[in-house]
Design an enzyme around this catalytic site. Structure first.
Site, PDB file in Angstrom:
ATOM      1  CG  LEU A 199      54.799 138.493  -3.204  1.00 28.06           C
ATOM      2  CD1 LEU A 199      55.705 139.114  -2.246  1.00 28.06           C
ATOM      3  CD2 LEU A 199      55.681 137.565  -4.159  1.00 28.06           C
ATOM      4  CB  SER A 200      50.925 135.090   0.137  1.00 22.17           C
ATOM      5  OG  SER A 200      50.244 134.321   0.968  1.00 22.17           O
TER       6      SER A 200
END
Length: 408
Positions: A233-234
């Site tokens: 994520l991210s």
């Protein structure tokens, strides 16, 4: 999606939207987020902390009362929300890592989440993953047995620049478990668990980190070694593909959202026409003109103010220029992306605050990759698709189903 609150502060609005998005998997309630945000003074980090902490404390008390009265479901739900609110409280304080409020809220977040895990219908077990001379904290979620029997596919998930292993829950882990996946969520170096425990900063060779997680998972007989997926994520949208380039036990990789070069968007305005020229300035012993430029960027942009202050902590450096210099090591160039053999799903947020254009760059360099773009028609265009968690999680899980599961 236009800001509904904090119209003049993109960082405060994004972090508020982040909690609104976590409603989808039990990490927030609409009224709790809205009334908290309305009490906050825009751009004031102390006000942000005070109001989120107050809400977290109130919800934690609701959880304690419910648990003492024997209302397990109510207690579980309230502990989840309190965990997320404590996480949000300390988010903007990392410019001064010695601030005791950071440790207080972080530990309260972990404690609340573990209290929720203990009350979960399906086993959610805190784990310690052996890694070099230490361990990495995480959680193992057990899928329910299905009619076919045998070992389950495994999804390994980690967050990115600032999120926690606990927060991964709200990015769709319950939906993955419901579909029959075991899930191992963990914090690696640079992420909150190792940073809080021993100040262990980020490192670019993320395959060593994920390799340790795979080794740990494969000590379980109910994990299928031929069906292991990795979701990052991210900033994890660069870290996870990096791991997949070298760790070929990964059979599918998902970047939410894809990042080819962490530094590229942040160094665009640094003097120089080539990456090498910009790098030389960032790594120079003295570059007062660049230092002044970055100080002005911090003054002008709430996004840069937060990113550079937090980056100093998680990269283990002292100045904004050193943060950007550290970012230079986090890329998939020099043929790294081309070494990824597993199918890759590269998510793209059309309105990303941080990594505009990066998913397309990564897609160009991975032969077996699918680019999945989320726009604003259903409110999914923000970084990591916060605010549209059910939609994004379903599309990611559908791709995993199609990629990892054999025909029935």
């Amino acid at each position: 999606m236009r800001p509904v609150l904090f119209e003049d502060n993109p960082s405060f609005w994004f972090e508020t939207l982040r909690s609104f998005g976590h409603i989808a998997y039990g990490g927030a309630d609409f009224g709790e987020v809205l009334t908290t945000a309305q009490r906050i003074r825009g751009g004031d980090f102390d006000s942000w902390y005070d109001e989120w902490l107050a809400t977290a404390d109130r919800v934690a008390e609701v959880a304690r009362e419910a648990e003492q009265a024997g209302h397990r479901v109510s207690a579980h739900d309230a502990w989840l929300r309190a965990s997320n609110y404590y996480r949000s409280a300390e988010f903007f304080l990392h410019g001064n890592p010695a601030d005791p409020r950071i440790e207080h809220a972080y530990q309260a977040s972990v404690t609340a989440f573990r209290s929720a895990a203990a009350l979960s219908d399906r086993p959610v077990t805190p784990v310690e993953i052996p890694f070099e001379n230490t361990t990495l904290p995480g959680y193992f979620y057990e899928a329910p047995d299905d009619a076919r029997g045998g070992p389950h596919p495994l999804v390994i998930m980690h967050n990115g620049f600032d999120g926690t292993a606990e927060e991964c829950h709200f990015f769709g882990i319950p939906g993955l478990v419901e579909r029959g996946y075991h899930v191992l969520a963990f914090d690696g170096p640079g992420q909150p668990g190792p940073m809080h425990r021993e100040k262990l900063p980020f490192r670019p060779d993320w395959e060593t980190v994920v390799g340790a997680a795979i080794d740990f998972a494969l000590t379980r007989e109910d994990v299928d070694p031929e069906r292991i997926a990795l979701i990052g994520l991210s900033m994890g949208g660069q870290l996870a593909p990096r791991a997949a380039a070298f760790e070929h036990r990964i059979k599918a990789v998902v970047a939410v959202d894809g990042v080819y070069d962490i530094a590229e968007n942040f160094i665009r305005d640094i003097p120089g026409t080539t990456r090498e020229q910009k790098a030389a300035l960032l790594r120079a012993e003295h570059a007062p003109e660049v230092d002044a430029q970055l100080e002005q960027a911090i003054t002008d942009s709430s996004v840069m103010r937060w990113a550079l202050s937090h980056g100093s902590w998680v990269f283990g450096v002292d100045t904004p220029r050193q943060v950007l210099a550290a970012m230079l090591d986090y890329h998939l160039g020099d043929g790294i992306a081309e070494q990824i053999k597993a199918p890759a799903l590269i998510c793209d947020a059309a309105g990303d605050l941080f990594f505009t254009g990066q998913p397309e760059r990564l897609h160009e360099h991975i032969a077996d990759s699918t680019l999945l773009t989320f726009d604003d028609k259903l409110g999914a265009n923000a970084h990591s698709h916060v605010g549209a968690q059910r939609l994004a999680s379903a599309r990611i899980a559908d791709w995993l189903d199609d990629t990892l599961r054999p025909a029935a």
